[in-house]
Design a protein around this motif. Structure first.
Motif, PDB file in Angstrom:
ATOM      1  N   LEU A  87       0.835  -1.194   0.000  1.00 24.50           N
ATOM      2  CA  LEU A  87       0.000   0.000   0.000  1.00 24.50           C
ATOM      3  C   LEU A  87       0.873   1.248   0.000  1.00 24.50           C
ATOM      4  CD1 LEU A  87      -2.971   1.033   0.393  1.00 24.50           C
ATOM      5  CD2 LEU A  87      -2.524   0.927   2.847  1.00 24.50           C
ATOM      6  N   ALA A  88       0.614   2.158  -0.949  1.00 24.44           N
ATOM      7  CA  ALA A  88       1.251   3.472  -0.885  1.00 24.44           C
ATOM      8  C   ALA A  88       0.647   4.189   0.315  1.00 24.44           C
ATOM      9  CB  ALA A  88       1.011   4.258  -2.171  1.00 24.44           C
ATOM     10  N   LEU A  89       1.479   4.772   1.138  1.00 25.79           N
ATOM     11  CA  LEU A  89       1.031   5.353   2.401  1.00 25.79           C
ATOM     12  C   LEU A  89      -0.011   6.447   2.184  1.00 25.79           C
ATOM     13  CD1 LEU A  89       1.420   5.323   5.469  1.00 25.79           C
ATOM     14  CD2 LEU A  89       3.163   7.066   5.177  1.00 25.79           C
ATOM     15  N   GLY A 106      -7.962 -10.190   6.875  1.00 21.35           N
ATOM     16  CA  GLY A 106      -7.145 -11.395   6.934  1.00 21.35           C
ATOM     17  C   GLY A 106      -5.851 -11.281   6.161  1.00 21.35           C
ATOM     18  N   VAL A 107      -5.160 -10.179   6.326  1.00 22.87           N
ATOM     19  CA  VAL A 107      -3.899  -9.948   5.636  1.00 22.87           C
ATOM     20  C   VAL A 107      -2.750 -10.465   6.496  1.00 22.87           C
ATOM     21  CG1 VAL A 107      -2.371  -8.121   4.793  1.00 22.87           C
ATOM     22  CG2 VAL A 107      -4.818  -7.955   4.414  1.00 22.87           C
ATOM     23  N   GLY A 108      -1.782 -11.156   5.881  1.00 22.76           N
ATOM     24  CA  GLY A 108      -0.642 -11.686   6.610  1.00 22.76           C
ATOM     25  C   GLY A 108       0.437 -10.652   6.865  1.00 22.76           C
ATOM     26  N   GLN A 109       0.638  -9.754   5.908  1.00 26.18           N
ATOM     27  CA  GLN A 109       1.658  -8.716   6.040  1.00 26.18           C
ATOM     28  C   GLN A 109       1.156  -7.436   5.387  1.00 26.18           C
ATOM     29  OE1 GLN A 109       5.413  -9.633   4.199  1.00 26.18           O
ATOM     30  NE2 GLN A 109       6.445  -7.912   5.155  1.00 26.18           N
ATOM     31  N   ILE A 110       1.435  -6.318   6.050  1.00 25.03           N
ATOM     32  CA  ILE A 110       1.091  -4.995   5.518  1.00 25.03           C
ATOM     33  C   ILE A 110       2.397  -4.299   5.204  1.00 25.03           C
ATOM     34  CG2 ILE A 110      -0.052  -2.798   5.970  1.00 25.03           C
ATOM     35  CD1 ILE A 110      -1.675  -4.366   8.170  1.00 25.03           C
ATOM     36  N   ILE A 111       2.588  -3.930   3.939  1.00 25.21           N
ATOM     37  CA  ILE A 111       3.805  -3.246   3.502  1.00 25.21           C
ATOM     38  C   ILE A 111       3.404  -1.849   3.069  1.00 25.21           C
ATOM     39  CG2 ILE A 111       5.755  -3.296   1.912  1.00 25.21           C
ATOM     40  CD1 ILE A 111       4.996  -6.362   1.553  1.00 25.21           C
ATOM     41  N   LEU A 112       3.867  -0.852   3.806  1.00 33.49           N
ATOM     42  CA  LEU A 112       3.584   0.543   3.471  1.00 33.49           C
ATOM     43  C   LEU A 112       4.811   1.124   2.788  1.00 33.49           C
ATOM     44  CD1 LEU A 112       1.877   1.595   6.807  1.00 33.49           C
ATOM     45  CD2 LEU A 112       0.773   1.050   4.644  1.00 33.49           C
ATOM     46  N   ARG A 117       3.185  10.569  -5.115  1.00 32.33           N
ATOM     47  CA  ARG A 117       2.326  11.594  -4.505  1.00 32.33           C
ATOM     48  C   ARG A 117       2.269  11.521  -2.980  1.00 32.33           C
ATOM     49  NH1 ARG A 117      -2.916  12.603  -8.130  1.00 32.33           N
ATOM     50  NH2 ARG A 117      -1.917  14.305  -9.241  1.00 32.33           N
ATOM     51  N   VAL A 118       3.034  10.648  -2.366  1.00 34.27           N
ATOM     52  CA  VAL A 118       3.044  10.545  -0.906  1.00 34.27           C
ATOM     53  C   VAL A 118       3.978  11.615  -0.348  1.00 34.27           C
ATOM     54  CG1 VAL A 118       3.660   9.101   1.067  1.00 34.27           C
ATOM     55  CG2 VAL A 118       2.544   8.083  -0.925  1.00 34.27           C
ATOM     56  N   GLU A 119       3.435  12.436   0.535  1.00 33.94           N
ATOM     57  CA  GLU A 119       4.265  13.484   1.139  1.00 33.94           C
ATOM     58  C   GLU A 119       5.205  12.869   2.172  1.00 33.94           C
ATOM     59  OE1 GLU A 119       2.219  16.979   2.460  1.00 33.94           O
ATOM     60  OE2 GLU A 119       0.710  16.764   0.907  1.00 33.94           O
ATOM     61  N   ARG A 120       6.423  13.348   2.205  1.00 31.59           N
ATOM     62  CA  ARG A 120       7.462  12.796   3.077  1.00 31.59           C
ATOM     63  C   ARG A 120       7.058  12.858   4.557  1.00 31.59           C
ATOM     64  NH1 ARG A 120       9.877   9.961   5.691  1.00 31.59           N
ATOM     65  NH2 ARG A 120      11.955  10.210   6.473  1.00 31.59           N
ATOM     66  N   ASN A 121       6.385  13.933   4.959  1.00 32.89           N
ATOM     67  CA  ASN A 121       6.042  14.075   6.383  1.00 32.89           C
ATOM     68  C   ASN A 121       5.006  13.045   6.853  1.00 32.89           C
ATOM     69  OD1 ASN A 121       3.924  15.194   4.996  1.00 32.89           O
ATOM     70  ND2 ASN A 121       3.746  17.005   6.295  1.00 32.89           N
ATOM     71  N   TYR A 122       4.330  12.332   5.940  1.00 34.44           N
ATOM     72  CA  TYR A 122       3.405  11.279   6.345  1.00 34.44           C
ATOM     73  C   TYR A 122       4.135  10.160   7.089  1.00 34.44           C
ATOM     74  CZ  TYR A 122      -0.267  13.138   3.231  1.00 34.44           C
ATOM     75  OH  TYR A 122      -1.211  13.908   2.622  1.00 34.44           O
ATOM     76  N   PHE A 123       5.424   9.949   6.761  1.00 31.60           N
ATOM     77  CA  PHE A 123       6.193   8.877   7.395  1.00 31.60           C
ATOM     78  C   PHE A 123       6.616   9.235   8.818  1.00 31.60           C
ATOM     79  CE2 PHE A 123       6.482   7.664   2.986  1.00 31.60           C
ATOM     80  CZ  PHE A 123       6.390   6.286   3.049  1.00 31.60           C
ATOM     81  N   ASP A 124       6.444  10.474   9.229  1.00 29.04           N
ATOM     82  CA  ASP A 124       6.828  10.908  10.571  1.00 29.04           C
ATOM     83  C   ASP A 124       5.653  10.903  11.548  1.00 29.04           C
ATOM     84  OD1 ASP A 124       9.413  11.337   9.647  1.00 29.04           O
ATOM     85  OD2 ASP A 124       8.965  13.414   9.066  1.00 29.04           O
ATOM     86  N   THR A 125       4.501  10.464  11.111  1.00 30.31           N
ATOM     87  CA  THR A 125       3.302  10.516  11.949  1.00 30.31           C
ATOM     88  C   THR A 125       3.298   9.409  13.012  1.00 30.31           C
ATOM     89  OG1 THR A 125       0.896  10.503  11.913  1.00 30.31           O
ATOM     90  CG2 THR A 125       1.990   9.105  10.319  1.00 30.31           C
ATOM     91  N   HIS A 126       2.605   9.680  14.096  1.00 28.96           N
ATOM     92  CA  HIS A 126       2.493   8.695  15.181  1.00 28.96           C
ATOM     93  C   HIS A 126       1.636   7.502  14.783  1.00 28.96           C
ATOM     94  CE1 HIS A 126      -1.397  10.629  15.680  1.00 28.96           C
ATOM     95  NE2 HIS A 126      -1.749   9.625  16.458  1.00 28.96           N
ATOM     96  N   VAL A 127       0.838   7.617  13.737  1.00 31.88           N
ATOM     97  CA  VAL A 127      -0.039   6.538  13.293  1.00 31.88           C
ATOM     98  C   VAL A 127       0.770   5.324  12.823  1.00 31.88           C
ATOM     99  CG1 VAL A 127      -1.829   5.936  11.604  1.00 31.88           C
ATOM    100  CG2 VAL A 127      -1.853   8.157  12.682  1.00 31.88           C
ATOM    101  N   LEU A 128       2.048   5.533  12.516  1.00 29.69           N
ATOM    102  CA  LEU A 128       2.899   4.443  12.058  1.00 29.69           C
ATOM    103  C   LEU A 128       3.717   3.819  13.178  1.00 29.69           C
ATOM    104  CD1 LEU A 128       4.148   5.899   8.658  1.00 29.69           C
ATOM    105  CD2 LEU A 128       2.198   4.407   9.113  1.00 29.69           C
TER     106      LEU A 128
END
Length: 155
Positions: A87-89, A106-112, A117-128
């Motif tokens: 999944l694109a974040l 029923g997913v075995g692995q989630i790959i973000l 178009r994904v903004e870099r600051n999305y990776f700094d969120t507490h949701v991750l």
């Protein structure tokens, strides 16, 4: 909540004279049993050990916002689902809503991963952080009556 999920450390072996496993629930799970399912001593509920087997629990006693269960578990542990999700974040607000739904599928692995178009600051969120998404994944598993917690990797 269709399945009460237990951490492996919560399960206490009853020993040879008292077969089964003892569990004392408090907090949100006990609140759900008492106020939503309205259990009484002798009632049966579905239980499972996180990343382990599922089973059944019998209510032994009810205390002050606590529920004591005697549980038996299946011998077979379900295999990890063979479906992985790449999944694109998405935006953090959307990702927070998705965690439980993804686990319920029923997913075995989630790959973000990152995308154009994904903004870099999305990776700094507490949701991750595991502290945020783990309870949401467990909520989805309880709804889907599954015990296998999806692996999460962020790239």
């Amino acid at each position: 909540m269709n399945l009460i999920l237990l951490e492996p450390g919560e399960v206490i072996d009853g020993g040879p004279e008292n077969p089964g496993h003892s569990i004392k629930l408090s907090g949100a799970r006990a609140h759900h049993l008492l106020n939503v399912l309205r259990v009484a001593p002798g009632h049966h509920v579905r239980v499972g050990i996180l990343d382990g087997p599922a089973g059944a629990g019998t209510v032994q006693s009810i205390g002050d916002n606590t529920v004591d269960l005697r549980c038996t578990f299946d011998m077979m542990v379900p295999s990890r689902p063979r479906v992985d999700l790449l999944l694109a974040l998405p935006r953090p607000k959307v990702m927070r809503r998705l965690w439980a739904q993804i686990a319920a599928l029923g997913v075995g692995q989630i790959i973000l991963t990152n995308a154009e178009r994904v903004e870099r600051n999305y990776f700094d969120t507490h949701v991750l952080t595991p502290e945020c998404y783990r309870p949401l994944l467990i909520e989805g598993l309880q709804q889907a009556r599954d015990t296998r917690l999806p692996a999460v990797s962020i790239h």
